[in-house]
Design a protein around this motif. Structure first.
Motif, PDB file in Angstrom:
ATOM      1  N   PHE A 107       0.838  -1.197   0.000  1.00  0.00           N
ATOM      2  CA  PHE A 107       0.000   0.000   0.000  1.00  0.00           C
ATOM      3  C   PHE A 107       0.873   1.247   0.000  1.00  0.00           C
ATOM      4  O   PHE A 107       1.802   1.363   0.812  1.00  0.00           O
ATOM      5  N   VAL A 108       0.571   2.182  -0.899  1.00  0.00           N
ATOM      6  CA  VAL A 108       1.311   3.450  -0.972  1.00  0.00           C
ATOM      7  C   VAL A 108       0.315   4.608  -0.973  1.00  0.00           C
ATOM      8  O   VAL A 108      -0.883   4.422  -1.197  1.00  0.00           O
ATOM      9  N   GLY A 109       0.834   5.819  -0.725  1.00  0.00           N
ATOM     10  CA  GLY A 109      -0.022   6.997  -0.717  1.00  0.00           C
ATOM     11  C   GLY A 109       0.424   7.987   0.349  1.00  0.00           C
ATOM     12  O   GLY A 109       1.171   7.633   1.257  1.00  0.00           O
ATOM     13  N   VAL A 110      -0.024   9.227   0.228  1.00  0.00           N
ATOM     14  CA  VAL A 110       0.386  10.266   1.173  1.00  0.00           C
ATOM     15  C   VAL A 110      -0.313  10.066   2.516  1.00  0.00           C
ATOM     16  O   VAL A 110      -1.273   9.298   2.630  1.00  0.00           O
ATOM     17  N   ASN A 111       0.152  10.782   3.528  1.00  0.00           N
ATOM     18  CA  ASN A 111      -0.449  10.693   4.861  1.00  0.00           C
ATOM     19  C   ASN A 111      -1.885  11.216   4.862  1.00  0.00           C
ATOM     20  O   ASN A 111      -2.218  12.136   4.123  1.00  0.00           O
ATOM     21  N   GLY A 112      -2.695  10.599   5.704  1.00  0.00           N
ATOM     22  CA  GLY A 112      -4.038  11.123   5.928  1.00  0.00           C
ATOM     23  C   GLY A 112      -5.104  10.675   4.958  1.00  0.00           C
ATOM     24  O   GLY A 112      -6.239  11.140   5.017  1.00  0.00           O
ATOM     25  N   VAL A 113      -4.764   9.754   4.047  1.00  0.00           N
ATOM     26  CA  VAL A 113      -5.745   9.331   3.035  1.00  0.00           C
ATOM     27  C   VAL A 113      -6.568   8.115   3.494  1.00  0.00           C
ATOM     28  O   VAL A 113      -7.528   7.727   2.830  1.00  0.00           O
ATOM     29  N   GLY A 114      -6.150   7.512   4.625  1.00  0.00           N
ATOM     30  CA  GLY A 114      -6.877   6.335   5.109  1.00  0.00           C
ATOM     31  C   GLY A 114      -6.212   5.022   4.739  1.00  0.00           C
ATOM     32  O   GLY A 114      -6.856   3.982   4.632  1.00  0.00           O
ATOM     33  N   LYS A 115      -4.883   5.073   4.575  1.00  0.00           N
ATOM     34  CA  LYS A 115      -4.132   3.873   4.162  1.00  0.00           C
ATOM     35  C   LYS A 115      -4.203   2.769   5.215  1.00  0.00           C
ATOM     36  O   LYS A 115      -4.531   1.619   4.902  1.00  0.00           O
ATOM     37  N   THR A 140       7.388   3.367   9.308  1.00  0.00           N
ATOM     38  CA  THR A 140       8.150   3.605  10.541  1.00  0.00           C
ATOM     39  C   THR A 140       8.443   5.088  10.716  1.00  0.00           C
ATOM     40  O   THR A 140       9.146   5.492  11.639  1.00  0.00           O
ATOM     41  N   PHE A 141       7.914   5.894   9.819  1.00  0.00           N
ATOM     42  CA  PHE A 141       8.248   7.314   9.726  1.00  0.00           C
ATOM     43  C   PHE A 141       7.260   8.189  10.512  1.00  0.00           C
ATOM     44  O   PHE A 141       7.654   9.078  11.241  1.00  0.00           O
ATOM     45  N   ARG A 142       5.954   7.913  10.366  1.00  0.00           N
ATOM     46  CA  ARG A 142       4.929   8.765  10.984  1.00  0.00           C
ATOM     47  C   ARG A 142       4.699   8.359  12.435  1.00  0.00           C
ATOM     48  O   ARG A 142       4.527   7.178  12.737  1.00  0.00           O
ATOM     49  N   ALA A 193       5.300   4.332   4.446  1.00  0.00           N
ATOM     50  CA  ALA A 193       5.191   5.722   4.895  1.00  0.00           C
ATOM     51  C   ALA A 193       4.391   6.545   3.894  1.00  0.00           C
ATOM     52  O   ALA A 193       4.370   6.245   2.700  1.00  0.00           O
ATOM     53  N   GLY A 194       3.731   7.580   4.407  1.00  0.00           N
ATOM     54  CA  GLY A 194       2.932   8.460   3.548  1.00  0.00           C
ATOM     55  C   GLY A 194       3.832   9.372   2.757  1.00  0.00           C
ATOM     56  O   GLY A 194       4.129  10.492   3.152  1.00  0.00           O
ATOM     57  N   ARG A 195       4.258   8.863   1.643  1.00  0.00           N
ATOM     58  CA  ARG A 195       5.273   9.563   0.865  1.00  0.00           C
ATOM     59  C   ARG A 195       4.750  10.798   0.163  1.00  0.00           C
ATOM     60  O   ARG A 195       3.738  10.756  -0.502  1.00  0.00           O
ATOM     61  N   THR A 224       0.126  -3.441  -6.058  1.00  0.00           N
ATOM     62  CA  THR A 224       0.578  -2.218  -5.387  1.00  0.00           C
ATOM     63  C   THR A 224      -0.589  -1.248  -5.459  1.00  0.00           C
ATOM     64  O   THR A 224      -0.935  -0.755  -6.542  1.00  0.00           O
ATOM     65  N   LEU A 225      -1.240  -1.040  -4.322  1.00  0.00           N
ATOM     66  CA  LEU A 225      -2.467  -0.252  -4.287  1.00  0.00           C
ATOM     67  C   LEU A 225      -2.187   1.165  -3.781  1.00  0.00           C
ATOM     68  O   LEU A 225      -1.650   1.349  -2.688  1.00  0.00           O
ATOM     69  N   LEU A 226      -2.533   2.136  -4.600  1.00  0.00           N
ATOM     70  CA  LEU A 226      -2.416   3.544  -4.213  1.00  0.00           C
ATOM     71  C   LEU A 226      -3.731   3.971  -3.564  1.00  0.00           C
ATOM     72  O   LEU A 226      -4.791   3.865  -4.174  1.00  0.00           O
TER      73      LEU A 226
END
Length: 311
Positions: A107-115, A140-142, A193-195, A224-226
């Protein structure tokens, strides 16, 4: 509640925003003229269908009006619906699973999207289908990301593989693969991480995760799900374009579709990208993550209170 009912309920805000305006335009006695086209165009753009996509829809609509010699706006409802169904096209929402052995979904995507929430709900779905699921806490970042995934793991009743905050994400994913194999798991769901797309070092980190997965399971990741937040409208489309170019995305998950009037973004994403929408979030409950069906999406957009889905 059936799929169509969930779609219909979840798309209420988008339907009110988009079709409410369209229905008022396509009213009894209204003539099809240039003013009508301009107002319809504006209604579609305001629902975040996207300027490029709206232009294509309007061109198609004008052609159909000319071809069928239509003059009354009320005649356009089925025409517009057919155009949107055609535009959405046929797409498979099936998640690609390994024929034998472990299936790995990244799973990929920016922070706060509900990943993280999406991972938890998908774990619940797989478990309810009788599959053994393991989660890897690769974000491990947020701050709080690992704990958040652990909470979802407990809710879904599945194991979470983790290291301490700040650890190498690729090492966590490696541990996840080994643990999933040792426990005879069917599916490993990997958080990342929410890249932010402009953070080169984070993209490099994601590429390292890919390499570790490929080394251990050559035909993985199987998906690979965005994950995109539907409430962000056009921003979601931009994220999809940027991530799609750099991370080999195989499918999209649109979250918070029930909480937005911008659900028209689904149409824009489908038109402008060749990446299929595989799952949509239609609520807060564990079973509110649903496979995306383009026909049901359009049916739900055009639905009236007593409508049922087409056979």
């Amino acid at each position: 509640m059936g799929f169509f009912s969930k779609f219909k309920e979840g798309l209420a805000k988008t339907r009110d925003a988009l079709m409410g305006k369209v229905e008022s335009l396509i009213s009894f006695g209204r003539k099809i003229d240039e003013e009508f086209y301009e107002e319809l165009e504006e209604a579609l753009i305001m629902a975040d269908v996207g300027v490029n996509t709206v232009m294509d829809i309007m061109d198609e609509l004008r052609n159909e009006v000319k071809k069928r010699k239509l003059t009354e706006a009320e005649e356009l409802r089925p025409v517009l619906k057919d155009i949107l169904i055609s535009l959405m096209g046929e797409q498979s929402n099936e998640l690609h699973m390994s024929r034998e052995g472990l299936t790995i979904i990244l799973f990929v995507g920016v922070n706060g999207v509900g990943k993280t929430t999406t991972i938890g709900k998908l774990a619940h779905k797989f478990k309810s289908e009788g599959k053994k699921v393991v989660l890897a806490a690769g974000d491990t970042f947020r701050a709080g990301a690992i704990e958040q995934l652990e909470v979802w793991g407990q809710r879904a009743g599945v194991d979470v593989i983790k290291q301490q905050a700040g650890s190498d994400p690729a090492a966590v994913i490696y541990d996840g693969i080994q643990a999933a194999r040792a426990r005879g798991a069917d599916v490993l769901l990997c958080d990342t991480a929410g890249r932010l797309q402009n953070k080169t070092n984070l993209m490099d980190e994601l590429n390292k995760v890919y390499r570790v997965i490929k080394r251990e399971v050559p035909d993985a990741p199987h998906e690979t799900l965005l994950v995109l937040d539907a409430t962000t409208g056009q921003n979601a489309l931009q994220q999809a374009k940027l991530f799609g170019e750099s991370t080999g995305v195989t499918g999209l998950v649109l979250t918070k579709l029930d909480g937005t009037a911008k659900g028209g973004i689904v149409i824009a994403i489908r038109k402008e990208l060749s990446i299929p929408v595989k799952l949509v979030g239609l609520g807060e409950k564990m079973d509110d993550l649903q496979p995306f069906e383009s026909q049901e999406f359009i049916d739900a957009l055009f639905a009236k209170s007593d409508d049922k889905p087409q056979e």
